[in-house]
Design a protein around this motif. Structure first.
Motif, PDB file in Angstrom:
ATOM      1  N   SER A  34     -13.860  39.268  33.303  1.00 31.26           N
ATOM      2  CA  SER A  34     -13.300  40.491  33.896  1.00 31.26           C
ATOM      3  C   SER A  34     -13.894  40.765  35.273  1.00 31.26           C
ATOM      4  O   SER A  34     -13.499  41.723  35.932  1.00 31.26           O
ATOM      5  CB  SER A  34     -13.586  41.684  32.985  1.00 31.26           C
ATOM      6  N   LEU A  47     -16.225  48.726  28.716  1.00 28.41           N
ATOM      7  CA  LEU A  47     -16.432  48.381  30.120  1.00 28.41           C
ATOM      8  C   LEU A  47     -16.113  49.581  31.013  1.00 28.41           C
ATOM      9  O   LEU A  47     -16.802  49.860  31.984  1.00 28.41           O
ATOM     10  CB  LEU A  47     -15.568  47.179  30.510  1.00 28.41           C
ATOM     11  N   ARG A  48     -15.049  50.294  30.645  1.00 26.18           N
ATOM     12  CA  ARG A  48     -14.705  51.498  31.413  1.00 26.18           C
ATOM     13  C   ARG A  48     -15.815  52.538  31.326  1.00 26.18           C
ATOM     14  O   ARG A  48     -16.122  53.213  32.311  1.00 26.18           O
ATOM     15  CB  ARG A  48     -13.413  52.122  30.891  1.00 26.18           C
ATOM     16  N   ASP A  85     -16.774  49.170  20.258  1.00 26.36           N
ATOM     17  CA  ASP A  85     -15.324  49.256  20.094  1.00 26.36           C
ATOM     18  C   ASP A  85     -14.933  50.730  20.210  1.00 26.36           C
ATOM     19  O   ASP A  85     -15.758  51.568  20.607  1.00 26.36           O
ATOM     20  CB  ASP A  85     -14.886  48.633  18.761  1.00 26.36           C
ATOM     21  N   ALA A  86     -13.694  51.060  19.864  1.00 31.14           N
ATOM     22  CA  ALA A  86     -13.230  52.448  20.024  1.00 31.14           C
ATOM     23  C   ALA A  86     -14.139  53.421  19.265  1.00 31.14           C
ATOM     24  O   ALA A  86     -14.458  54.507  19.756  1.00 31.14           O
ATOM     25  CB  ALA A  86     -11.790  52.569  19.529  1.00 31.14           C
ATOM     26  N   PHE A  99     -16.653  41.963  35.795  1.00 29.61           N
ATOM     27  CA  PHE A  99     -17.534  43.128  35.736  1.00 29.61           C
ATOM     28  C   PHE A  99     -18.967  42.738  36.076  1.00 29.61           C
ATOM     29  O   PHE A  99     -19.796  43.607  36.339  1.00 29.61           O
ATOM     30  CB  PHE A  99     -17.458  43.793  34.346  1.00 29.61           C
ATOM     31  N   PHE A 118     -20.246  43.233  20.311  1.00 23.74           N
ATOM     32  CA  PHE A 118     -18.803  43.372  20.582  1.00 23.74           C
ATOM     33  C   PHE A 118     -18.582  44.395  21.698  1.00 23.74           C
ATOM     34  O   PHE A 118     -19.122  45.494  21.649  1.00 23.74           O
ATOM     35  CB  PHE A 118     -18.053  43.823  19.328  1.00 23.74           C
ATOM     36  N   VAL A 119     -17.812  44.013  22.696  1.00 23.84           N
ATOM     37  CA  VAL A 119     -17.344  44.986  23.691  1.00 23.84           C
ATOM     38  C   VAL A 119     -15.835  44.843  23.844  1.00 23.84           C
ATOM     39  O   VAL A 119     -15.307  43.739  23.814  1.00 23.84           O
ATOM     40  CB  VAL A 119     -17.973  44.823  25.089  1.00 23.84           C
ATOM     41  N   ALA A 120     -15.173  45.975  23.984  1.00 21.83           N
ATOM     42  CA  ALA A 120     -13.750  45.973  24.308  1.00 21.83           C
ATOM     43  C   ALA A 120     -13.600  46.639  25.675  1.00 21.83           C
ATOM     44  O   ALA A 120     -14.587  47.107  26.254  1.00 21.83           O
ATOM     45  CB  ALA A 120     -12.966  46.714  23.242  1.00 21.83           C
ATOM     46  N   SER A 121     -12.358  46.698  26.190  1.00 19.75           N
ATOM     47  CA  SER A 121     -12.152  47.215  27.547  1.00 19.75           C
ATOM     48  C   SER A 121     -12.646  48.657  27.688  1.00 19.75           C
ATOM     49  O   SER A 121     -13.133  49.054  28.739  1.00 19.75           O
ATOM     50  CB  SER A 121     -10.681  47.103  27.931  1.00 19.75           C
ATOM     51  N   LEU A 122     -12.530  49.410  26.589  1.00 17.24           N
ATOM     52  CA  LEU A 122     -12.975  50.810  26.620  1.00 17.24           C
ATOM     53  C   LEU A 122     -14.464  50.906  26.963  1.00 17.24           C
ATOM     54  O   LEU A 122     -14.888  51.811  27.698  1.00 17.24           O
ATOM     55  CB  LEU A 122     -12.725  51.413  25.228  1.00 17.24           C
ATOM     56  N   LEU A 146     -18.595  51.549  33.579  1.00 14.38           N
ATOM     57  CA  LEU A 146     -18.221  51.725  34.981  1.00 14.38           C
ATOM     58  C   LEU A 146     -18.212  53.208  35.366  1.00 14.38           C
ATOM     59  O   LEU A 146     -18.652  53.580  36.459  1.00 14.38           O
ATOM     60  CB  LEU A 146     -16.848  51.093  35.225  1.00 14.38           C
ATOM     61  N   ILE A 196     -17.325  37.935  28.521  1.00  7.65           N
ATOM     62  CA  ILE A 196     -16.368  39.018  28.786  1.00  7.65           C
ATOM     63  C   ILE A 196     -16.627  39.616  30.174  1.00  7.65           C
ATOM     64  O   ILE A 196     -15.689  39.880  30.937  1.00  7.65           O
ATOM     65  CB  ILE A 196     -16.476  40.112  27.687  1.00  7.65           C
TER      66      ILE A 196
END
Lengths: 119, 140
Positions: A95, A62-63, A25-26, A97, A56-60, A66, A91
């Motif tokens: 997405s 994944l970025r 997470d963040a 991904f 847990f993964v959030a969009s942050l 990447l 997830i």
């Protein structure tokens, strides 16, 4: 934001294996992204991100993965993923991904693929 | 069951909200899927508020209200930043074939929309409060 959590990094043959923490997470991303970027920049080659502990993964996150992939690809490297738990795999699928990364069930399979002539 | 908290619209506020999420997931005895959803909604929505709703020159409060009744989880998030209705946000381009072609804008919002059952949003021009309500489970 708190920093200082360390990513467990080891070199197996010519593959940099990175053990990612449970929560991306963040807070989790902030605590590892600098160290991850540095380790990958120094290695300049094959990277394997072990996600078997990740719940847990959030969009942050994944970025971050990447960005790491984009950093090593011009150098002829790659980032491959291993050990995605079902919610995490979901997830990645939602997405799309999962189209960026080669994903393997476990380290042994992933390392074998990296050393294979076509891998 | 119901719990609520107010934090500042800053990164440390988000850290507090994620800890709050830890404490109530046990208290509400949430399933693994519900825990994931609650954490994801808090992380993605609150990050957006901090980054785009508020700014470096102006920040304000973020309120979070969590309700759990009859296997239904409802999260209400309020802020006083720029109005933003995520239901109107265009979805990210996920038809990428390589990393360079990927447009990642709105990925977090996309996850929230994919995972919850109902989203409502109101903006009160007089008070400036935005209120986002997301529901997962049996709808009222």
């Amino acid at each position: 934001m708190k920093k200082g959590k360390t990513v467990k990094v080891e070199l197996i043959n010519d593959v940099l294996v990175v053990q990612l923490p449970a929560r991306l997470d963040a807070v989790g991303v902030a605590s590892i992204e600098e160290q991850l970027a540095m380790a990958v920049a120094n290695h300049r080659g094959k990277v394997l991100a072990d996600m078997s502990q990740v719940t847990f993964v959030a969009s942050l996150a994944l970025r971050m993965l990447l960005t790491t992939l984009k950093a090593v690809q011009p150098l002829g490297g790659d980032v491959r993923l291993v050990g995605l738990q079902p919610p995490i795999a979901e997830i990645f699928r939602k997405s799309r991904f999962d189209t960026f990364f080669r994903i393997y069930p476990d380290r042994t399979t992933a390392l074998a693929a990296y050393t294979a002539p076509s891998g | 069951m119901q719990r609520q908290i107010q934090v500042s619209g800053t990164w440390s506020g988000l850290v507090t909200l994620l800890s709050f999420s830890d404490s109530i997931e046990h208290e509400f005895n949430l399933s693994p899927d519900e825990r994931y959803l609650m954490r994801l909604v808090i992380e993605e929505i609150v990050s957006n508020i901090i980054k785009y709703g508020y700014s470096e020159s102006y920040t304000g409060p973020i309120q979070l209200e969590c309700h759990y009744h009859n296997d239904t989880l409802q999260l209400i998030i309020r802020d006083q930043g720029c109005p933003f209705d995520l239901r109107e946000h265009p979805p990210p381009d996920l038809n990428h074939t390589s990393a360079d072609e990927c447009d990642l804008g709105g990925l977090g919002i996309f996850f929230v929309r994919e995972l919850v059952d109902q989203i409502s949003y109101t903006h009160d021009p007089q008070s400036g409060w935005n209120e986002l309500t997301v529901t997962k489970g049996r709808l009222p």
